[in-house]
Write an enzyme that holds these catalytic residues in place. Structure first.
Site, PDB file in Angstrom:
ATOM      1  N   ASN A  93      18.584  16.807 -34.718  1.00 58.32           N
ATOM      2  CA  ASN A  93      19.690  16.272 -35.502  1.00 58.32           C
ATOM      3  C   ASN A  93      20.817  15.795 -34.603  1.00 58.32           C
ATOM      4  OD1 ASN A  93      18.146  17.026 -37.668  1.00 58.32           O
ATOM      5  ND2 ASN A  93      19.287  18.898 -38.091  1.00 58.32           N
ATOM      6  N   VAL A  94      21.513  14.767 -35.061  1.00 61.40           N
ATOM      7  CA  VAL A  94      22.602  14.180 -34.283  1.00 61.40           C
ATOM      8  C   VAL A  94      23.948  14.362 -34.976  1.00 61.40           C
ATOM      9  CG1 VAL A  94      21.093  12.470 -33.201  1.00 61.40           C
ATOM     10  CG2 VAL A  94      22.198  11.897 -35.375  1.00 61.40           C
ATOM     11  N   CYS A  97      35.306  -2.613 -24.395  1.00 61.93           N
ATOM     12  CA  CYS A  97      35.581  -1.325 -23.766  1.00 61.93           C
ATOM     13  C   CYS A  97      36.876  -1.448 -22.957  1.00 61.93           C
ATOM     14  CB  CYS A  97      34.423  -0.933 -22.858  1.00 61.93           C
ATOM     15  SG  CYS A  97      34.755   0.524 -21.837  1.00 61.93           S
ATOM     16  N   HIS A 118      17.776  14.489 -29.297  1.00 67.76           N
ATOM     17  CA  HIS A 118      17.974  13.053 -29.499  1.00 67.76           C
ATOM     18  C   HIS A 118      19.426  12.626 -29.348  1.00 67.76           C
ATOM     19  CE1 HIS A 118      14.064  13.315 -32.022  1.00 67.76           C
ATOM     20  NE2 HIS A 118      13.813  13.139 -30.738  1.00 67.76           N
TER      21      HIS A 118
END
Length: 363
Positions: A129-130, A225, A156
């Protein structure tokens, strides 16, 4: 380049479940499995369902989101105009879906697992799970974020960090603010959705389906960015700090996951179909080492019929509080922190909608 979405073999999807267990039998069997301790736990999306986050697959093992077509790694990082279109699609959908992940609360299973971690029964937790909910549950016992991070391996990755193509890391909440500033009209749309309480159908990775709204992605602006700008270069290629379909997990994470299996006496699988090979190979590794394996999952899985895997077709939220009480109380563990964790957590699964009735496999 062709990369397919991980799936459960059709032969397993069409197999009828042959056995069911009562709640009392499931609690007894899980308790007996965990009682000796030194267990490595592997969790999947099913563990977070009670937090209001839909799993990818329903009880029949098929994808619950019709026409589920995720963006693959090579598409997201493609620096051509086509890649820019993929990134606009990804980040708009993620922008609208992330708030539901960010605001989700740990459920009773998360806290039950945290209690077993705290008591040393489960010294190693590997999660696919993220959403960060295992971390949030465990944080009440570990004030140090570093200690929490060391206790949980995110196989992950996580949605809660964003990394640009040059490696600059940003907290996802900060990145979400950047997206809001760059897209005031979409900010208004997101605020209206939240105010109306309509919500959007959110996948475990924070992605939402919005094609039915007739929305075009090409107006969505992805900010550059700021660290790259300070370094005198333009760059708006960002990626959440997680593993996309078509991308490999890092060698460090792979080695750590194997060591977690090797250092355990037994392996518990919970809320996962093991459709992704990065998780399935951990089961294979455990069986090669003759580790006892118990699986708790609702519906078909890639482990069905695999020799050496004992499966209970039951939801973790139905049993784990009772299991923890049995394991810890029977071993003489009486701790106010355990009591606090066992009285914490929600059980608020997503409201069933029409798409749940037309679940189908991804093409």
């Amino acid at each position: 380049m062709r990369v397919s979405v991980p799936n459960i073999p059709q032969s397993l999807l069409s197999t009828k479940l042959t056995s069911q267990v009562s709640l009392s039998e499931a609690i007894e069997r899980i308790t007996a499995f965990l009682a000796p301790g030194n267990v490595t736990l592997i969790t999947g999306a099913g563990v977070s369902v009670d937090s209001g986050i839909r799993a990818y697959r329903g009880r029949d093992g098929r994808y619950m989101n019709p026409n589920y077509k995720p963006i693959f790694y090579h598409e997201l990082v493609d620096e051509t105009e086509k890649g820019q279109s993929f990134r606009q699609r990804y980040w708009l959908r993620s922008y609208l879906g992330f708030p539901s992940i960010r605001e989700a609360l740990p459920n009773t299973t998360h806290y039950a697992v945290a209690a077993l971690q705290y008591a040393g029964v489960i010294p190693r937790l590997i999660t696919q799970n993220v959403d960060g909910l295992h971390h949030e549950a465990l944080s009440i016992t570990h004030p140090s974020p570093v200690k929490v991070q060391e206790s949980i391996l995110e196989l992950h990755g996580t949605l809660h960090r964003v990394r640009c193509k040059h490696g600059h890391l940003t907290d996802r909440t900060v990145f979400q603010d950047w997206l809001s500033s760059a897209n005031p009209k979409w900010k208004d749309f997101a605020d209206a959705v939240e105010k109306e309480g309509a919500g959007l159908r959110t996948n475990p990775d924070g992605d939402v389906a919005i094609e039915h709204l007739g929305i075009s992605y090409d107006s969505f602006v992805i900010p550059e960015c700021p660290t790259c700008l300070q370094e005198n270069r333009h760059n708006n290629v960002h990626k959440p700090d997680l593993v996309f379909f078509g991308e490999s997990i890092t060698e460090h994470v792979k080695k750590r996951s194997y060591l977690d299996i090797e250092n355990s006496d037994r392996v518990l699988l919970m809320g996962t179909t093991l459709a992704t090979y990065s998780a399935f190979r951990l089961l294979k590794h455990a069986l090669e080492l003759n580790k006892p394996v118990l699986m708790i999952n609702v519906g078909p899985s890639r482990a069905d019929g695999v020799e050496g895997v004992h499966k209970l077709d039951i939801a973790s939220g139905d049993v784990m509080r009772d299991v923890v009480q049995n394991v810890l109380r029977n071993s003489g563990v009486i701790d106010p922190m355990v009591d606090k964790m066992l009285s914490s957590g929600i059980r608020r699964p997503p409201v069933k909608d029409d798409d749940d009735d037309v679940a189908q496999a991804a093409e």
